[in-house]
Scaffold this motif. Structure first.
Motif, PDB file in Angstrom:
ATOM      1  N   LEU A 134     -30.967  20.712   2.210  1.00 35.48           N
ATOM      2  CA  LEU A 134     -29.922  21.301   3.036  1.00 35.48           C
ATOM      3  C   LEU A 134     -30.143  21.120   4.524  1.00 35.48           C
ATOM      4  CD1 LEU A 134     -29.374  24.696   1.157  1.00 35.48           C
ATOM      5  CD2 LEU A 134     -27.921  22.669   1.086  1.00 35.48           C
ATOM      6  N   PHE A 135     -31.399  20.917   4.949  1.00 35.76           N
ATOM      7  CA  PHE A 135     -31.640  20.964   6.389  1.00 35.76           C
ATOM      8  C   PHE A 135     -31.009  19.782   7.132  1.00 35.76           C
ATOM      9  CE2 PHE A 135     -35.178  18.216   5.229  1.00 35.76           C
ATOM     10  CZ  PHE A 135     -35.330  17.384   6.325  1.00 35.76           C
ATOM     11  N   ILE A 136     -30.868  18.631   6.484  1.00 38.95           N
ATOM     12  CA  ILE A 136     -30.256  17.484   7.174  1.00 38.95           C
ATOM     13  C   ILE A 136     -28.761  17.713   7.408  1.00 38.95           C
ATOM     14  CG2 ILE A 136     -29.714  15.031   6.999  1.00 38.95           C
ATOM     15  CD1 ILE A 136     -32.362  14.613   5.606  1.00 38.95           C
ATOM     16  N   PRO A 137     -27.958  18.064   6.377  1.00 37.58           N
ATOM     17  CA  PRO A 137     -26.550  18.349   6.671  1.00 37.58           C
ATOM     18  C   PRO A 137     -26.362  19.541   7.606  1.00 37.58           C
ATOM     19  CG  PRO A 137     -27.092  18.881   4.391  1.00 37.58           C
ATOM     20  CD  PRO A 137     -28.228  18.110   4.928  1.00 37.58           C
ATOM     21  N   LEU A 138     -27.219  20.560   7.514  1.00 39.72           N
ATOM     22  CA  LEU A 138     -27.117  21.691   8.434  1.00 39.72           C
ATOM     23  C   LEU A 138     -27.387  21.255   9.868  1.00 39.72           C
ATOM     24  CD1 LEU A 138     -28.862  24.600   6.466  1.00 39.72           C
ATOM     25  CD2 LEU A 138     -26.469  24.470   7.146  1.00 39.72           C
ATOM     26  N   PHE A 139     -28.369  20.391  10.038  1.00 39.09           N
ATOM     27  CA  PHE A 139     -28.687  19.889  11.381  1.00 39.09           C
ATOM     28  C   PHE A 139     -27.505  19.102  11.954  1.00 39.09           C
ATOM     29  CE2 PHE A 139     -30.484  17.087  14.543  1.00 39.09           C
ATOM     30  CZ  PHE A 139     -31.424  17.870  15.180  1.00 39.09           C
TER      31      PHE A 139
END
Length: 301
Positions: free
Chosen positions: A139-144
């Motif tokens: 999730l951290f890549i799309p959230l970023f």
């Protein structure tokens, strides 16, 4: 003429066999309990021993399980360090705010899904829990990317600010806390809300005056979980914050006390122990409520 012979020793033998079986079961239980305690207590004991050593004693590679010259210098240095106190402050503020945000979202959502039956409520409740199963490493890549787009569009600085974690952590805490509360609300007898509705109470009044007081153990369990996740989260703050004054405790300890290939093991272990203290204190005082809240959904009615 046949005679009936009654074996009076039979029940006695059965009772003796049952007693022996229970005795062996108790011995095996204690055996595995001791193994469990040794396995899980060894790391914190090692951390405590290392935190009481000086850097010179750690480098000397003497007996790692014994302190020859105990010292509290690691604790003094960290507790008097403005940098470490800043990490602690950031973690505290973020965790408290995330707990409040999580409860404000999870409680109404769980109440609606558990008691206000509507089309698709069961499927939606399952979907809420399944979102929790998605690992944060995915999730951290799309959230970023989303936050970067919002930052570029609005001009509001979000990246590399500690407060951005307040918006990100609920993606981890809200689904599971909602699932916990759904199980707890579902275990409350239906007669309570039916009686309240007959008396003229609204759904909001029913939630605030009846369900929240009754569901207090479940609320405490969800609160403890949200606080623990927020306090111990590592990946999200590592990705979204980089400046030293914006770091939280887990990331701050590893990034400031590890310089190149030099590991300040004494202060790393000290920081880890101090960082583990708040969750341990909370669990120590609220363990009964936590267990009751987690097991509440096992039975209904």
């Amino acid at each position: 003429m046949s005679t009936l012979v009654i074996d009076k020793a039979g029940p006695t033998r059965k009772l003796g066999s049952m007693s022996r079986d229970r005795a062996w079961a108790l011995r095996w239980s204690y055996f595995f309990l001791v193994l469990f305690a040794i396995f899980f207590l060894t790391p914190p004991v090692y951390m405590l021993i290392t935190s009481l050593k000086s850097s010179a004693e750690i480098s000397a590679a003497t007996n790692p399980w014994w302190v020859f010259h105990p010292t509290l210098s690691n604790y003094v240095e960290l507790l008097t360090s403005n940098q470490f106190l800043r990490f602690f402050w950031n973690s505290s503020i973020i965790s408290i705010v995330v707990v409040i945000v999580t409860m404000l979202i999870s409680i109404p959502a769980a109440f609606a899904l558990a008691r206000m039956k509507f089309w698709g409520s069961a499927t939606l409740a399952t979907g809420v829990f399944l979102t929790y199963l998605i690992p944060d490493s995915l999730l951290f890549i799309p959230l970023f990317k989303m936050l970067a787009m919002i930052q570029d569009f609005t001009g509001i600085t979000l990246l590399n600010r500690w407060y951005v974690l307040v918006f990100i952590y609920p993606t981890l805490t809200v689904p599971f806390c909602t699932w916990i509360m759904i199980g707890y609300f579902a275990s409350i007898p239906k007669e309570l809300d039916e009686a309240a509705i007959i008396d003229g109470a609204s759904w909001l009044q029913t939630l605030l005056r009846i369900f929240i007081p009754v569901a207090l153990p479940g609320l405490i369990a969800a609160t403890i979980f949200a606080f623990t996740v927020s306090w111990a989260q590592f990946l999200y703050p590592l990705v979204f914050t980089t400046s030293v004054d914006q770091l939280v405790l887990p990331v701050g300890i590893t990034t400031t006390l590890i310089k190149g290939d030099v590991f300040n093991w004494g202060q790393i272990m000290t920081g880890a122990l101090l960082g583990a203290a708040p969750p341990l204190i909370i669990y120590a005082f609220l363990m009964d409520y936590y267990i009751a809240g987690l097991t509440a959904g096992a039975t209904k009615g």
